[in-house]
Structures are given as C-alpha cells and as structure tokens.
Design a protein around this motif. Structure first.
Motif, mmCIF file in Angstrom:
data_model
loop_
_atom_site.group_PDB
_atom_site.id
_atom_site.type_symbol
_atom_site.label_atom_id
_atom_site.label_comp_id
_atom_site.label_asym_id
_atom_site.label_seq_id
_atom_site.Cartn_x
_atom_site.Cartn_y
_atom_site.Cartn_z
ATOM 1 N N PHE A 183 66.552 86.501 19.991
ATOM 2 C CA PHE A 183 65.894 86.130 18.740
ATOM 3 C C PHE A 183 66.958 85.696 17.746
ATOM 4 O O PHE A 183 67.970 86.368 17.576
ATOM 5 N N GLY A 184 66.731 84.556 17.129
ATOM 6 C CA GLY A 184 67.693 84.073 16.151
ATOM 7 C C GLY A 184 67.113 82.939 15.336
ATOM 8 O O GLY A 184 65.897 82.755 15.281
ATOM 9 N N VAL A 185 67.996 82.183 14.706
ATOM 10 C CA VAL A 185 67.580 81.050 13.883
ATOM 11 C C VAL A 185 68.462 79.848 14.196
ATOM 12 O O VAL A 185 69.545 79.975 14.752
ATOM 13 N N ARG A 186 67.951 78.684 13.818
ATOM 14 C CA ARG A 186 68.729 77.449 13.834
ATOM 15 C C ARG A 186 68.402 76.710 12.555
ATOM 16 O O ARG A 186 67.334 76.919 11.957
ATOM 17 N N LYS A 187 69.300 75.860 12.100
ATOM 18 C CA LYS A 187 69.028 75.042 10.916
ATOM 19 C C LYS A 187 67.918 74.063 11.268
ATOM 20 O O LYS A 187 67.940 73.443 12.318
ATOM 21 N N SER A 188 66.927 73.970 10.364
ATOM 22 C CA SER A 188 65.792 73.107 10.657
ATOM 23 C C SER A 188 64.943 72.888 9.420
ATOM 24 O O SER A 188 64.912 73.721 8.517
ATOM 25 N N GLY A 189 64.211 71.799 9.432
ATOM 26 C CA GLY A 189 63.175 71.549 8.445
ATOM 27 C C GLY A 189 63.689 71.373 7.031
ATOM 28 O O GLY A 189 64.884 71.312 6.772
ATOM 29 N N CYS A 190 62.746 71.332 6.121
ATOM 30 C CA CYS A 190 63.077 71.068 4.726
ATOM 31 C C CYS A 190 63.533 72.328 3.985
ATOM 32 O O CYS A 190 64.137 72.237 2.927
ATOM 33 N N THR A 191 63.274 73.512 4.540
ATOM 34 C CA THR A 191 63.604 74.736 3.841
ATOM 35 C C THR A 191 64.910 75.366 4.316
ATOM 36 O O THR A 191 65.577 76.040 3.564
#
Length: 108
Positions: free
Chosen positions: A28-36
């Motif tokens: 589980f993690g994150v990646r840079k994405s989208g407008c936010t």
C-alpha cells in the motif's frame, strides 16, 4: 500510528493472497497523480522492500514504503460491497483535500 485493515478488507486480501503464488501481504502506498497530488497504489506484495514498514491486522501484513508512509500513516483500509459494486475504501485522517473526480488527494 499504523495502517490497518477492517475485517472485511483483511478477508478480501486473504482471498487475493490465496490466488497469488509468492504473495506475502498487501503493498500500500501512493504515487504522484491528478490535480490534487497523490493517488493510492494497492497491490499484492511479493517481496520485502528495503525500507518497508510492516503493519499486521488479523494475520495480514500491510507493507508501506518509507516515501509513502507520511501520506498514509493512520489509514484504515476497508472493503465495501454496495449492490454489484465492490471496492477498497481508504479512511485517511491525513487527507486535507480531494479532487472532484476522486482520483487524487492532498495531505496536510
């Protein structure tokens, strides 16, 4: 703090692990994405990462890399069924803003 699974999410991950040879838990993690800013990334972990934090709920390991941990620490992962739809739901106390389409989020 930690990343936790509800009983429904733990059961769902267990079923995915049973179908995935070599699976050792949930990544589980994150990646840079989208407008936010960030989008969640969820997959079956097949190997330990050198900087993983490991959180266990009901015998299911959740692995989070060091770069993602500041954005997801404290998150509860649930698995929800509504009619024909089924999905993981993330209850993240660090979220300060979400984009209108639900694709990305920002943390404070």
């Amino acid at each position: 703090m930690a990343v936790t699974l509800t009983p429904a999410a733990a059961d769902r991950v267990r079923s995915y692990l049973a179908e995935t040879p070599g699976g050792i838990g949930l990544r589980f993690g994150v990646r840079k994405s989208g407008c936010t800013g960030f989008a969640y990334v969820v997959d079956i972990a097949k190997a330990e990462g050198p900087d993983d934090s490991v959180f266990e709920t009901d015998g299911v390991a959740v692995r989070v890399d060091a770069a993602s941990l500041p954005q997801v620490d404290g998150t509860e992962i649930d698995f929800v069924s509504q009619g024909l739809n089924q999905q993981f739901v993330f209850r993240n106390p660090r979220v300060s803003a979400e984009c209108g389409c639900g694709e990305s989020f920002a943390t404070s």
